[in-house]
Scaffold this motif. Sequence first.
Motif, mmCIF file in Angstrom:
data_model
loop_
_atom_site.group_PDB
_atom_site.id
_atom_site.type_symbol
_atom_site.label_atom_id
_atom_site.label_comp_id
_atom_site.label_asym_id
_atom_site.label_seq_id
_atom_site.Cartn_x
_atom_site.Cartn_y
_atom_site.Cartn_z
ATOM 1 N N THR A 1 9.225 3.459 8.228
ATOM 2 C CA THR A 1 8.441 4.691 8.177
ATOM 3 C C THR A 1 9.328 5.887 7.864
ATOM 4 O O THR A 1 8.946 6.793 7.123
ATOM 5 C CB THR A 1 7.706 4.906 9.511
ATOM 6 O OG1 THR A 1 6.829 3.797 9.752
ATOM 7 C CG2 THR A 1 6.887 6.188 9.482
ATOM 8 N N ASP B 1 9.583 -1.445 11.829
ATOM 9 C CA ASP B 1 8.451 -0.636 11.388
ATOM 10 C C ASP B 1 8.785 0.852 11.484
ATOM 11 O O ASP B 1 8.484 1.633 10.570
ATOM 12 C CB ASP B 1 7.220 -0.973 12.230
ATOM 13 C CG ASP B 1 5.982 -0.233 11.753
ATOM 14 O OD1 ASP B 1 5.560 -0.455 10.607
ATOM 15 O OD2 ASP B 1 5.448 0.583 12.527
ATOM 16 N N ARG C 1 2.272 -2.656 3.088
ATOM 17 C CA ARG C 1 1.455 -1.653 3.774
ATOM 18 C C ARG C 1 2.062 -0.265 3.593
ATOM 19 O O ARG C 1 1.326 0.732 3.436
ATOM 20 C CB ARG C 1 1.325 -1.990 5.259
ATOM 21 C CG ARG C 1 0.371 -3.135 5.555
ATOM 22 C CD ARG C 1 -0.037 -3.144 7.025
ATOM 23 N NE ARG C 1 1.098 -3.298 7.902
ATOM 24 C CZ ARG C 1 1.568 -4.461 8.339
ATOM 25 N NH1 ARG C 1 0.976 -5.593 7.934
ATOM 26 N NH2 ARG C 1 2.594 -4.523 9.152
ATOM 27 N N LEU C 2 3.383 -0.185 3.636
ATOM 28 C CA LEU C 2 4.051 1.104 3.466
ATOM 29 C C LEU C 2 3.766 1.672 2.077
ATOM 30 O O LEU C 2 3.499 2.876 1.920
ATOM 31 C CB LEU C 2 5.551 0.927 3.673
ATOM 32 C CG LEU C 2 6.397 2.190 3.810
ATOM 33 C CD1 LEU C 2 5.984 2.988 5.050
ATOM 34 C CD2 LEU C 2 7.871 1.824 3.902
ATOM 35 N N ARG C 3 3.798 0.836 1.059
ATOM 36 C CA ARG C 3 3.492 1.298 -0.290
ATOM 37 C C ARG C 3 2.029 1.728 -0.423
ATOM 38 O O ARG C 3 1.710 2.704 -1.114
ATOM 39 C CB ARG C 3 3.799 0.198 -1.314
ATOM 40 C CG ARG C 3 5.256 -0.141 -1.457
ATOM 41 C CD ARG C 3 5.509 -1.008 -2.677
ATOM 42 N NE ARG C 3 6.823 -1.580 -2.634
ATOM 43 C CZ ARG C 3 7.138 -2.733 -2.086
ATOM 44 N NH1 ARG C 3 6.193 -3.456 -1.518
ATOM 45 N NH2 ARG C 3 8.374 -3.192 -2.074
ATOM 46 N N GLU C 4 1.141 0.987 0.245
ATOM 47 C CA GLU C 4 -0.268 1.352 0.207
ATOM 48 C C GLU C 4 -0.490 2.724 0.810
ATOM 49 O O GLU C 4 -1.279 3.537 0.284
ATOM 50 C CB GLU C 4 -1.105 0.292 0.929
ATOM 51 C CG GLU C 4 -1.150 -1.049 0.215
ATOM 52 C CD GLU C 4 -1.776 -2.132 1.075
ATOM 53 O OE1 GLU C 4 -2.183 -1.826 2.218
ATOM 54 O OE2 GLU C 4 -1.853 -3.283 0.610
ATOM 55 N N LEU C 5 0.207 3.014 1.908
ATOM 56 C CA LEU C 5 0.080 4.323 2.531
ATOM 57 C C LEU C 5 0.638 5.420 1.628
ATOM 58 O O LEU C 5 0.093 6.528 1.554
ATOM 59 C CB LEU C 5 0.813 4.338 3.878
ATOM 60 C CG LEU C 5 0.187 3.501 4.998
ATOM 61 C CD1 LEU C 5 1.089 3.481 6.227
ATOM 62 C CD2 LEU C 5 -1.176 4.069 5.378
ATOM 63 N N ASP C 6 1.747 5.105 0.944
ATOM 64 C CA ASP C 6 2.339 6.099 0.043
ATOM 65 C C ASP C 6 1.412 6.449 -1.113
ATOM 66 O O ASP C 6 1.456 7.562 -1.640
ATOM 67 C CB ASP C 6 3.669 5.559 -0.516
ATOM 68 C CG ASP C 6 4.782 5.562 0.519
ATOM 69 O OD1 ASP C 6 4.627 6.262 1.544
ATOM 70 O OD2 ASP C 6 5.794 4.863 0.318
ATOM 71 N N HIS C 7 0.572 5.460 -1.534
ATOM 72 C CA HIS C 7 -0.310 5.691 -2.666
ATOM 73 C C HIS C 7 -1.728 6.080 -2.259
ATOM 74 O O HIS C 7 -2.581 6.278 -3.117
ATOM 75 C CB HIS C 7 -0.364 4.430 -3.548
ATOM 76 C CG HIS C 7 0.925 4.155 -4.268
ATOM 77 N ND1 HIS C 7 1.910 3.331 -3.768
ATOM 78 C CD2 HIS C 7 1.389 4.617 -5.466
ATOM 79 C CE1 HIS C 7 2.925 3.282 -4.620
ATOM 80 N NE2 HIS C 7 2.636 4.060 -5.645
ATOM 81 N N ALA C 8 -1.951 6.190 -0.948
ATOM 82 C CA ALA C 8 -3.299 6.536 -0.480
ATOM 83 C C ALA C 8 -3.602 8.018 -0.745
ATOM 84 O O ALA C 8 -2.711 8.852 -0.759
ATOM 85 C CB ALA C 8 -3.419 6.235 1.009
#
Length: 288
Positions: free
Chosen positions: A247, A243, A281-288
């Motif tokens: 990141t 993780d 989840r990492l992609r979701e954070l990048d697109h948030a």
Amino acid sequence: MSFPEQRPGFHDTVAAGVSLKPQHFEQAMASRLRGIWYEVHPENYLMQGGPRRRGLRQVAADRDISFHGVGASLGGPDLPDADHLKAIRQLVDDIQPVRLSEHAVWSSIDQTYLAELLPLPRTQPVLLNLVAGVDVYQSAMGRTILIENPTNYLTVHSDMDEADFLLEVSDRTGCGLLLDINNLYLSAHNVGIDPKAYIKALPPKKVGEIHIAGFDADPQFGHRLLIDSHASAVADPVWSLLDYALTHLGPKPVLIERDANLPEFSVLEQEVHRAQRMLDRLRELDHA
């Protein structure tokens, strides 16, 4: 000399995968996990025919396959064996793997293969050996490769940190890096390498693939010495270090390595699914 990059695969998104064994060929082809890909040791498929080679070809017809070599001894005192490289190249041409990797180690001397992945002293003469080995390997394959960090069981003589050593090889040869998180975790435990500083030293663009795996305590020394066995489930601290790495590095193909004490394929799929959730989840954070 420049070489083609790793070839594009069937899938447009970075995904998680798992080591592929012949007993799992049918389940691998039937898996419904999105984007799942598979990695094999090419040395296990150098026969010219037979059910194993045929099965690998069938899986490769609609799944991404990555080759992870174990026999080149890239950093040894002798250059990689020409016959070995020729056999690997023939398999590469047949299967067309999406990625090709080897270990930044030595495993043979005076034409005697030791069947071990031994860490290298990080000195200037050994650096030149590894650069030469990578150059010869890449020339034989006609493409760039990724080189993997070793598991350290004792402190070796060093002129530089391991991350800097591997990055120097990458700069001189054009190869990329395969970051084995399990190897790094074990090296931290066994010899005191700082795993987070190691990861932070790696430019994201240099890392083309990440591995995680299970480990075991040494039979003689117990938990004072951890062994890279690939024979058990991935441990929680390795998941945590993965993780941290994702990141810093961003989404990368993540492989679950399992080479012994194989469970049912569905159990391996659960670990692949866990890694895939981390990437999602990492992609979701990048697109948030």
